[in-house]
Design an enzyme around this catalytic site. Structure first.
Site, PDB file in Angstrom:
ATOM      1  CG  ASP A 109      -2.026   1.028   1.100  1.00 34.78           C
ATOM      2  OD1 ASP A 109      -2.890   1.079   1.979  1.00 34.78           O
ATOM      3  OD2 ASP A 109      -2.020   1.777   0.098  1.00 34.78           O
ATOM      4  CB  SER A 110       0.531   4.362  -1.846  1.00 33.77           C
ATOM      5  OG  SER A 110      -0.774   4.660  -1.350  1.00 33.77           O
ATOM      6  N   GLY A 111       0.856   4.030   1.512  1.00 29.24           N
ATOM      7  CA  GLY A 111       1.166   4.797   2.717  1.00 29.24           C
ATOM      8  C   GLY A 111       0.246   5.970   2.945  1.00 29.24           C
ATOM      9  CE1 TYR A 148      -6.713   3.316   6.917  1.00 29.62           C
ATOM     10  CE2 TYR A 148      -7.978   4.908   5.657  1.00 29.62           C
ATOM     11  CZ  TYR A 148      -7.867   4.025   6.716  1.00 29.62           C
ATOM     12  OH  TYR A 148      -8.931   3.848   7.568  1.00 29.62           O
ATOM     13  CG  ASP A 165      -5.137   6.614  -2.037  1.00 30.96           C
ATOM     14  OD1 ASP A 165      -4.079   6.371  -1.394  1.00 30.96           O
ATOM     15  OD2 ASP A 165      -6.186   5.996  -1.853  1.00 30.96           O
ATOM     16  CD  GLN A 181      -9.949   7.188  -1.998  1.00 37.34           C
ATOM     17  OE1 GLN A 181     -10.907   7.234  -1.226  1.00 37.34           O
ATOM     18  NE2 GLN A 181      -8.883   6.421  -1.763  1.00 37.34           N
ATOM     19  N   GLY A 241     -11.197   4.173   0.212  1.00 39.82           N
ATOM     20  CA  GLY A 241     -12.160   5.028   0.900  1.00 39.82           C
ATOM     21  C   GLY A 241     -13.310   4.275   1.538  1.00 39.82           C
ATOM     22  CG  ASP A 252      -5.718  -5.168   2.680  1.00 40.73           C
ATOM     23  OD1 ASP A 252      -6.375  -4.452   1.895  1.00 40.73           O
ATOM     24  OD2 ASP A 252      -5.265  -4.773   3.774  1.00 40.73           O
ATOM     25  CG  HIS A 307      -7.735 -20.909  13.746  1.00 40.56           C
ATOM     26  ND1 HIS A 307      -8.260 -22.083  13.226  1.00 40.56           N
ATOM     27  CD2 HIS A 307      -8.785 -20.066  13.922  1.00 40.56           C
ATOM     28  CE1 HIS A 307      -9.573 -21.949  13.092  1.00 40.56           C
ATOM     29  NE2 HIS A 307      -9.912 -20.732  13.505  1.00 40.56           N
TER      30      HIS A 307
HETATM   31  C1  LIG Z   1     -11.713  -3.240   9.362  1.00 40.99           C
HETATM   32  C2  LIG Z   1     -10.594  -2.920  10.355  1.00 40.99           C
HETATM   33  C3  LIG Z   1     -10.430  -3.941  11.483  1.00 40.99           C
HETATM   34  O1  LIG Z   1      -9.371  -2.855   9.662  1.00 40.99           O
HETATM   35  C4  LIG Z   1      -8.602  -1.893  10.320  1.00 40.99           C
HETATM   36  C5  LIG Z   1      -9.555  -0.943  11.010  1.00 40.99           C
HETATM   37  C6  LIG Z   1      -9.694   0.375  10.345  1.00 40.99           C
HETATM   38  O2  LIG Z   1      -9.770   0.166   8.928  1.00 40.99           O
HETATM   39  C7  LIG Z   1      -8.590  -0.370   8.349  1.00 40.99           C
HETATM   40  C8  LIG Z   1      -9.040  -1.158   7.144  1.00 40.99           C
HETATM   41  N1  LIG Z   1      -9.731  -0.301   6.205  1.00 40.99           N
HETATM   42  C9  LIG Z   1      -9.057   0.283   5.189  1.00 40.99           C
HETATM   43  N2  LIG Z   1      -9.654   1.124   4.313  1.00 40.99           N
HETATM   44  C10 LIG Z   1      -8.678   1.567   3.488  1.00 40.99           C
HETATM   45  C11 LIG Z   1      -8.712   2.506   2.449  1.00 40.99           C
HETATM   46  C12 LIG Z   1      -7.521   2.809   1.772  1.00 40.99           C
HETATM   47  C13 LIG Z   1      -7.483   3.813   0.728  1.00 40.99           C
HETATM   48  O3  LIG Z   1      -8.500   4.456   0.373  1.00 40.99           O
HETATM   49  N3  LIG Z   1      -6.275   4.076   0.142  1.00 40.99           N
HETATM   50  C14 LIG Z   1      -5.141   3.419   0.484  1.00 40.99           C
HETATM   51  N4  LIG Z   1      -3.985   3.722  -0.149  1.00 40.99           N
HETATM   52  N5  LIG Z   1      -5.132   2.455   1.440  1.00 40.99           N
HETATM   53  C15 LIG Z   1      -6.310   2.160   2.113  1.00 40.99           C
HETATM   54  C16 LIG Z   1      -6.289   1.201   3.162  1.00 40.99           C
HETATM   55  C17 LIG Z   1      -7.474   0.916   3.853  1.00 40.99           C
HETATM   56  N6  LIG Z   1      -7.750   0.109   4.927  1.00 40.99           N
HETATM   57  O4  LIG Z   1      -7.655   0.624   7.975  1.00 40.99           O
HETATM   58  C18 LIG Z   1      -6.573   0.604   8.910  1.00 40.99           C
HETATM   59  C19 LIG Z   1      -6.562   1.891   9.687  1.00 40.99           C
HETATM   60  C20 LIG Z   1      -5.286   0.275   8.166  1.00 40.99           C
HETATM   61  O5  LIG Z   1      -6.818  -0.459   9.825  1.00 40.99           O
HETATM   62  C21 LIG Z   1      -7.778  -1.235   9.261  1.00 40.99           C
HETATM   63  O6  LIG Z   1     -10.811  -1.620  10.941  1.00 40.99           O
END
Ligand SMILES: CC1(C)O[C@@H]2[C@@H](CO[C@@]3(CNc4nc5cc6c(=O)[nH]c(N)nc6cc5[nH]4)OC(C)(C)O[C@@H]23)O1
EC number: 2.4.2.29
Length: 376
Positions: A92-94, A96, A146, A194, A221, A271, A340
């Site tokens: 991932d590009s970082g 987020y 992004d 997005q 997003g 993921d 597991h």
């Molecule tokens: C579901 C669960 C448990 O996963 C946890 C925590 C909070 O949500 C997560 C998972 N959701 C998530 N949405 C994303 C959207 C983007 C995005 O728009 N752009 C880029 N470059 N990377 C992304 C990575 C993402 N991860 O995001 C972090 C903060 C990495 O922890 C994860 O709730």
């Protein structure tokens, strides 16, 4: 990277396919264990390959750039050599993580200024240097830089953020297309849709991302706190616009039920930190439903963690033993529970793939979603 569509489910938009990268083949739908800082926490590479049968794992630009740093990764010959994982890697590009981890950050047209959550040092990520960084890490699939629009947010914020992400994407493509892989193999750049939870913005972003005609496309997003129904509505809309002949990667998703529902909408790659994060506090996903192994009721249950699932870890160790380890806060607890849960996630997407190829996914999915939500 190439994508071969192998089967489509008659009762849904689910599809089975094959992604071929420089480090091997990925059979979709696929779940990608998150290996943020060069390790899938508490799991050996051998377990990932043999027990969990992972086909691709994630790394994260933000974390790897800060520690161990690009100098070490380059001297190692890239992340595959550094952590010994010789199958595909996606980074991932970082973008987020800068928003979710670094307390202080400032978004400007140039990029994002932030302070390291490790030592407080200041850094600037730009589309250009994030492409260079991912070239140095050497992942097979890299993500565009992004802004993951926070949820909820105002329409105007989402619109301006989306347009900035589109301008950043253009800069990512220009930089990526004018540089080569550093370690003798090709890498692939995925753009990210997005538009938050606004249908007109999601349509605009999906159309723009599709027009870039890259080898795969990501949906960003989402999984940021929005209701599941909203996640599904946006995913359904975006999948109806993204090209069918390219893999679709829904970032950060999700629970087993989220994954099956989104497979039905046409998503190929997933993921999430849930299987490993939940494992460390004793929340187990099993073929019979969800188990909180800390619970008193497992104290003298000497049956295997999950006899139906198969695999060494879920069969060899008992529920009572794992409960003991978790309460004793033993290192082995997180190791067993993580292997597991990841084995379960890979088993689930493999079952989905088989059902899609058999043309019976839609009905199977509805039964499975009910069963997976059962709390034992
Ligand atoms: C579901 C669960 C448990 O996963 C946890 C925590 C909070 O949500 C997560 C998972 N959701 C998530 N949405 C994303 C959207 C983007 C995005 O728009 N752009 C880029 N470059 N990377 C992304 C990575 C993402 N991860 O995001 C972090 C903060 C990495 O922890 C994860 O709730």
């Amino acid at each position: 990277m190439t994508f071969e569509l192998q089967a489509q489910d008659p009762g849904s938009n689910a599809r089975a396919g094959k992604v071929t990268t420089a480090h091997g083949v990925i059979e979709t739908p696929i779940f990608m264990p998150v290996g943020t800082a060069a390790t899938v926490k508490a799991v050996h590479q051998r377990e990932l390959k043999e027990d969990i049968q992972a086909q691709i794992i994630l790394g994260n630009t933000y974390h790897l750039y800060l520690r161990p740093g690009l100098d070490i990764l380059e001297k190692a010959g890239g992340l595959h050599k550094f952590n010994g994982w010789d199958k595909p890697i996606l980074t991932d590009s970082g973008g987020y993580q800068v928003f979710s981890l670094s307390g202080t950050r400032k978004i400007i047209e140039e990029g994002v200024k932030f302070k390291s959550h490790i030592d407080g040092s200041t850094h600037l990520f730009t589309p250009e240097n994030v492409m260079d960084t991912q070239r140095t890490i050497g992942a097979d699939i890299i993500m565009a830089f992004d802004e993951c629009t926070p949820y909820p947010c105002e329409y105007d914020y989402a619109k301006n953020s989306m347009h900035r992400t589109h301008r950043w994407l253009k800069r990512c493509c220009e930089r990526f297309d004018s540089t080569e892989g550093k370690y003798g193999f090709d890498q692939t750049l995925f753009p990210i849709v997005q538009g938050s939870t606004f249908r007109d913005l999601r349509t605009q972003s999906a159309e723009y991302i599709a027009s870039m005609n890259r080898e795969g496309n990501a949906i960003g997003g989402l999984s940021v706190g929005e209701p599941a129904e909203m996640m599904y509505e946006m995913t359904d809309l975006v999948c109806s616009i993204l090209p069918k002949d390219k893999p679709r990667y829904l970032m950060g998703v999700g629970t087993p039920a989220n994954i099956l529902e989104n497979i039905a909408l046409g998503v190929d790659m997933f993921d999430c930190v849930l299987p490993t994060r939940n494992a460390r506090n004793g929340m187990l996903f099993t073929t019979q439903g969800i188990i909180n192994i800390r619970n008193q009721r497992w104290k003298d249950d000497f049956s295997p963690i999950d006899a139906e699932l198969g695999g060494y870890t879920s069969t060899f160790y008992s529920k009572a033993y794992l409960r003991h380890l978790i309460h004793a806060q033993e290192y082995l607890a997180g190791m067993i529970a993580s292997v597991h849960n990841l084995t379960f996630y890979l088993w689930l997407v493999k079952q989905a793939r088989e059902q899609i190829k058999a043309g019976t996914f839609a009905a199977w999915k509805n039964v499975m979603v009910e069963k997976l939500m059962t709390r034992l």
